[in-house]
Design an enzyme around this catalytic site. Structure first.
Site, PDB file in Angstrom:
ATOM      1  N   TYR A   1       6.684  36.851 -20.001  1.00  0.00           N
ATOM      2  CA  TYR A   1       7.137  38.163 -19.539  1.00  0.00           C
ATOM      3  C   TYR A   1       6.101  39.251 -19.808  1.00  0.00           C
ATOM      4  CZ  TYR A   1      12.012  37.000 -18.477  1.00  0.00           C
ATOM      5  OH  TYR A   1      13.160  36.517 -17.922  1.00  0.00           O
TER       6      TYR A   1
ATOM      7  N   LYS B   1       8.582  23.230 -25.283  1.00  0.00           N
ATOM      8  CA  LYS B   1       8.005  22.237 -24.376  1.00  0.00           C
ATOM      9  C   LYS B   1       6.691  21.797 -25.009  1.00  0.00           C
ATOM     10  CE  LYS B   1       8.099  19.988 -20.416  1.00  0.00           C
ATOM     11  NZ  LYS B   1       9.075  18.917 -20.123  1.00  0.00           N
TER      12      LYS B   1
ATOM     13  N   ASP C   1      13.786  20.793 -21.208  1.00  0.00           N
ATOM     14  CA  ASP C   1      14.489  20.075 -20.139  1.00  0.00           C
ATOM     15  C   ASP C   1      15.661  19.283 -20.713  1.00  0.00           C
ATOM     16  OD1 ASP C   1      12.520  18.601 -21.430  1.00  0.00           O
ATOM     17  OD2 ASP C   1      11.850  17.527 -19.649  1.00  0.00           O
TER      18      ASP C   1
ATOM     19  N   ASP D   1      15.811  32.874 -21.220  1.00  0.00           N
ATOM     20  CA  ASP D   1      16.409  33.526 -20.050  1.00  0.00           C
ATOM     21  C   ASP D   1      17.182  32.496 -19.234  1.00  0.00           C
ATOM     22  OD1 ASP D   1      16.836  35.544 -18.059  1.00  0.00           O
ATOM     23  OD2 ASP D   1      15.269  34.590 -16.863  1.00  0.00           O
TER      24      ASP D   1
ATOM     25  N   ASP E   1      21.644  31.796 -19.111  1.00  0.00           N
ATOM     26  CA  ASP E   1      22.468  31.851 -17.894  1.00  0.00           C
ATOM     27  C   ASP E   1      23.270  30.561 -17.762  1.00  0.00           C
ATOM     28  OD1 ASP E   1      21.670  34.378 -17.017  1.00  0.00           O
ATOM     29  OD2 ASP E   1      21.428  33.706 -14.940  1.00  0.00           O
TER      30      ASP E   1
HETATM   31  C1  IPM Z   1      18.254  38.993 -18.687  1.00  0.00           C
HETATM   32  C2  IPM Z   1      17.840  39.340 -17.267  1.00  0.00           C
HETATM   33  C3  IPM Z   1      16.491  40.032 -17.309  1.00  0.00           C
HETATM   34  C4  IPM Z   1      15.483  39.045 -17.882  1.00  0.00           C
HETATM   35  C5  IPM Z   1      16.000  40.583 -15.975  1.00  0.00           C
HETATM   36  C6  IPM Z   1      17.004  41.514 -15.344  1.00  0.00           C
HETATM   37  C7  IPM Z   1      14.655  41.244 -16.102  1.00  0.00           C
HETATM   38  O1  IPM Z   1      17.824  38.205 -16.472  1.00  0.00           O
HETATM   39  O2  IPM Z   1      18.380  39.918 -19.504  1.00  0.00           O
HETATM   40  O3  IPM Z   1      18.437  37.812 -18.964  1.00  0.00           O
HETATM   41  O4  IPM Z   1      14.912  38.222 -17.151  1.00  0.00           O
HETATM   42  O5  IPM Z   1      15.247  39.090 -19.084  1.00  0.00           O
HETATM   43 MG    MG Z   2      18.494  36.452 -17.429  1.00  0.00          MG
END
Ligand code: IPM
Ligand code: MG
Length: 357
Positions: free
Chosen positions: A142, A190, A222, A246, A250
């Site tokens: 990032y 990884k 993975d 990240d 999710d």
């Molecule tokens: C998160 C989001 C952010 C990230 C985006 C919106 C930049 O997906 O906070 O997980 O990738 O960190």
């Molecule tokens: Mg995210």
């Protein structure tokens, strides 16, 4: 106690859900006789529209002088669909993380019995899952430089960089949380491919020795992605670098049945930020249908992490559980019955807090 809060609603559904979380926060402060002061500021696409900058200096200054930041969401289709745009709402979020030194993003994943049927996984697999993802938030791909394109525009590159110091502080944090929980850390990397991951693993092995009471497992990312859906109850504290975190968070969030339920805390050097893990959900903006519970639960984390006020945090959590038991929930988690609006759910939770003994 005096609570000074910066309120950053952001874009999309951000303003609606933050309004509800703020109302709940006010009710908690009334009940426990805390003095609440708060001020709003712009971040994300709305900040670009107003000032040209997704994280204006005035917003940063407010965050720096506050005790905690309550954050909604950022992002707008206007920018998502325009890769050529040089200024993007997400840059505001990254700038905020970097400038506030928020190197740890803590995402607790817990299941709600009334939501088990909504999980894409079989209820028997996900039941009882209760773990904490700790994602490194200010390093890795990032932020690594160089990043960009070759002169002819046909080659692009990102750089993944980690220093020992960055790894040490986040891994150590993971162990201190594990000590208060079920005493297990899963270090996800990884290391079979990436140099940064090999440094992660080396540093993690050194730190693991400082915590002999905590069990450590090392796992490739993975494999971790697979294990999260095969055996989510096997995790207690999972620690990983920025990009892996990240993606895995999710994945982890949906196994509980709704993305609309999970809060997060970002902590580090300066003021901590509390925000739902879902995004700005632009399709629902202004419709009063988005689930405010993840933001309300983020306010619970704010009381606990930023102010060490655990009874206050617990009351919010109890109120959220009660609203779910009573079926006062938004359409994403309603079970056949009536779906309530964002504000109705928020008002119900606020009333529960105000009327609790
Ligand atoms: C998160 C989001 C952010 C990230 C985006 C919106 C930049 O997906 O906070 O997980 O990738 O960190
Ligand atoms: Mg995210």
């Amino acid at each position: 106690m005096k609570l000074n809060i910066a309120v950053l609603p952001g874009d999309g559904i951000g303003p609606e859900i933050v309004e509800q979380a703020l109302n709940v926060t006010k009710a908690v402060c009334n009940k426990f006789r805390h003095e609440l002061r708060y001020e709003h500021a712009l971040v994300g696409a709305c900040a670009i529209d107003a000032t040209g900058n997704p994280y204006p200096d005035a917003t940063h200054e407010l965050c720096m002088r506050s005790d905690a930041v309550l954050f909604g969401a950022i992002g707008s289709p206007k920018y998502d669909n325009n890769p050529a745009s040089t200024v993007r709402p997400e840059q505001g979020l990254l700038a905020m993380r970097k400038k506030l030194g928020l190197y740890a993003n803590i995402r607790p994943v817990t299941t709600f019995p009334s939501l088990l049927h909504k999980s894409p996984l079989r209820a028997d697999l996900v039941q009882g899952a209760d773990f904490m993802c700790i994602r490194e938030l200010t390093g890795g791909l990032y932020f690594g430089r160089p990043q960009g394109r070759s002169e002819d525009g046909n080659t692009a590159y990102d750089t993944c960089v980690y220093t020992r110091e960055e790894i040490e502080r986040i891994v150590r944090l993971a162990y201190t949380y594990a000590q208060k929980r079920r005493k297990k850390v899963s270090v996800v990397d990884k290391a079979n491919i990436l140099a940064t991951s090999r440094l992660w693993r080396q540093v993690a092995q050194e730190i693991a020795r400082e915590f002999p009471d905590v069990e450590t497992e090392y796992m490739f990312v993975d494999n971790a992605a697979m294990r999260l859906i095969q055996w989510p109850t096997s995790f207690d504290v999972l620690v990983t670098e920025n990009m892996f975190g990240d993606i895995l968070t999710d994945e982890a969030s949906v196994i509980t049945g709704s993305l609309g339920m999970l809060p997060s805390a970002s902590v580090g050097i300066h003021t901590s930020v509390f925000e739902p893990i879902h995004g700005s959900y632009p399709q629902a903006a202004g419709k009063n249908i988005a689930n405010p519970l993840a933001t309300i639960l983020s306010a619970a984390l704010m009381f606990e992490y930023a102010f060490n006020l655990t009874a206050e945090g617990k009351l919010i959590r109890d109120a959220v559980a009660a609203s779910m038991d009573a079926g006062v929930v938004t359409e994403d988690i309603a079970q056949g019955g009536k779906a309530y609006s964002t504000s109705e759910v928020g008002e119900w939770v606020t009333r529960y807090v105000s009327e609790a003994n």
